[in-house]
Write an enzyme that holds these catalytic residues in place. Sequence first.
Site, PDB file in Angstrom:
ATOM      1  N   ASP A 205       0.840  -1.202   0.000  1.00  0.00           N
ATOM      2  CA  ASP A 205       0.000   0.000   0.000  1.00  0.00           C
ATOM      3  C   ASP A 205       0.879   1.258   0.000  1.00  0.00           C
ATOM      4  O   ASP A 205       1.883   1.320   0.701  1.00  0.00           O
ATOM      5  CB  ASP A 205      -0.880  -0.036   1.259  1.00  0.00           C
ATOM      6  CG  ASP A 205      -1.966   1.023   1.272  1.00  0.00           C
ATOM      7  OD1 ASP A 205      -2.743   1.091   0.315  1.00  0.00           O
ATOM      8  OD2 ASP A 205      -2.034   1.785   2.252  1.00  0.00           O
ATOM      9  N   GLU A 262      12.820 -16.020  -0.960  1.00  0.00           N
ATOM     10  CA  GLU A 262      12.963 -17.305  -0.249  1.00  0.00           C
ATOM     11  C   GLU A 262      11.713 -18.159  -0.399  1.00  0.00           C
ATOM     12  O   GLU A 262      11.737 -19.355  -0.218  1.00  0.00           O
ATOM     13  CB  GLU A 262      13.189 -17.068   1.248  1.00  0.00           C
ATOM     14  CG  GLU A 262      14.516 -16.430   1.593  1.00  0.00           C
ATOM     15  CD  GLU A 262      14.556 -16.089   3.085  1.00  0.00           C
ATOM     16  OE1 GLU A 262      13.935 -16.809   3.896  1.00  0.00           O
ATOM     17  OE2 GLU A 262      15.201 -15.057   3.414  1.00  0.00           O
TER      18      GLU A 262
END
Length: 529
Positions: A205, A262
Site C-alpha cells: 500500500d 525465499e
Amino acid sequence: MNGAEISQPWWKGAIGYEVYVRSFSDANGDGVGDLKGVADRLDHIADLGADVIWLTPFYPSPMVDMGYDVSDYCGVDPLFGSLEDFDELIEAVRSHSLRLVIDLVPNHCSNRHMWFQAAIADPQGPYRDYFIWRDPGPDGGPPNNWVGYFGGSAWSLDPASGQYYLHLFLPEQPDLNWRNPAVVDEFDEIIRFWLDRGVDGFRVDVAQALVKDLELRDNPQVAPWVPDATRWEQWEAFEHRYDVNQIESLDLFARWRQIAAEYDAVIIGETYVLEPETLAQMLRGDGLDLGFWFKPMSIDIAAEEIREALRGPIEAVADPSMISFVISSHDEPRPPTRFGGGDLGRRRALMLSTLLFCLPGVPFLYQGEELGLVDGIVAEDRRADPVGADVSLSRDGCRTPIPWEPGVSFGFSASEVTWLPDGGRTDADTAKVQRSDDRSWLARYRALVALRRREPELVDGPVVWLDHDNPALVAFRRGTVVVVANTGDDRGAVGWSGDVLYSTVGLGGSVSSSTELEPASTIVIRISN
Ligand code: GLC
C-alpha cells in the site's frame, strides 16, 4: 537442450483480480463480505481465467479507513473471520490453482495500534520513534507545509506532549518512521508471518510514500493552497519533492524482495505516481517485482490521451513486463461510470481494457469490472467512506456489493441490510444471469482473458505503435498480432487485414483493411501481411 533454460517468475504475464473483501461475498449473513465468502466464490475467479488474487486488508482494525488503518498486522478482524478461515482460504485458493497476494500497509498503522498507543502514553519510550514527531512550527502550527492525500494538513497535535505527528492520510492513520530500524524489523517479521502461512506475495500500500525526507523540508508550493478545495486540488497545490518518492524506499523494497524470494513470492507496489519516469525509478534495481500504473484511471476517452498513458510507461520502464496496468480499483469511480455511463461507458471500458490486456505486464481487474458494473448508487445517509463528503470524490460507489444472482441482496448476503446498499443493481448485472448469456459483459471479459492466456506474443516481445490516418484510432503491433481501438464516435476502417482473434463487439472471421470498426470498440487480429 541448447543452452541453459531461463526460468521466468510465475507472475510473468499473469492476470490479476482484486478482491475488495467487504463487498465480495458475505458467508455469515452479517451484511459484510468475509474470508469464507471469498473462498465460496473462487470458482468465479478461476472461471474468468485470472491467476492471482489480491485481497484488500482483513486485519483487525477500527475501520476508520475501511481496514487500511491496521491495529494488528498478524491477525484477522472478527468482521472478516479468523486466522483459521484464512488458512482455509489459502487451501481453497491452492485447490483452484490460483495464487493469493495480500495487502501490506506499511506507510501507516491505526492510531489504535499498540505501537501508537505506547508512543502517546510514553514519549520517552521505545515506541515514540516508531512515528514521526516534531515540535510545532514557529507560529505554533504544524511543523511544515505538507498536506495529506485526503486533504488538510498532514500533521495533528498530540496535546499531552505538545508535539505534532505526521499522517499522510487520516489523523487516525499515523505514518510509521521508516528511518527507525526497529520498524524495519517489525515488518520483516510481519512479512514472514504471512509467507509462512502460505501467501504468494504482497501488494504494498502507498509504496511511493514510505520513507520521508530526513529533514522534513517544506514542499515547494506551485499553486495557492485552498483548505476547503477538493483533496486532489489541495494535493496538487504542492510539488511533492520531500514527502513522497524518496529514493530510500527502494532499499526497503529490495529487502522485502529478498525475503519474498525465499518463498517464491511477489512484491507488487501500489506505486501511485502519474509520471512514467517516477514509475521507472520505483521499478529500478532489485526491489519491486511489479508496480501499478494508475494513469489509465484518470484519462478521458481521447486517442492521444490513451496512447500517451499507455506508451509512456512502456517506454520509460526498463522491463515493461513489470508494469501492472489497471483502469479500476476500490479507490476510483468504476470505468463505465467515468466513461459516460450505461452501455456506452461499458463499451469504452472494455475497449480500453482490451488495449491493456494486449500490452506486456500483469493487468488487474477489479471485482465487478468483468460484469460491466457502473458505480452503485449510495444515498447520502448511507455513505461510509471517510473521504466521501463530496459525492464526486467518495469511493463508496465503486465499493457496493457484488451482484451474484437475482434475489435477496443479489446473492451477496443472506441479509437484506448490507454495509453499503446494493447500489441499484438489476438481475442483468448479476454473474449468474451473465454466465448463461454468451453476449454478456462477463462472456466478453472471459474471452479477453482467454485471448491473453493463449497468445504468447501478447506477453513477450516489443510493442510497436502504429500510425494511422484516422486520428481516433489507437493501434499497436505485438509480433503477428495487431490491436486497433476506435476511440471515436464514428465508424472507422480497421486499416489492417487478418483473422479476428478477439473483438469487443463480437466481430468474427477475418477483416480486410477497409472493414469498418464500430465506435468504442477494439479488435485484435493476426495480420496476414
Ligand atoms: C491506498 C488504498 C486506499 C487507502 C489508502 C490509505 O491508496 O488503496 O484505499 O485509503 O491507501 O491506506
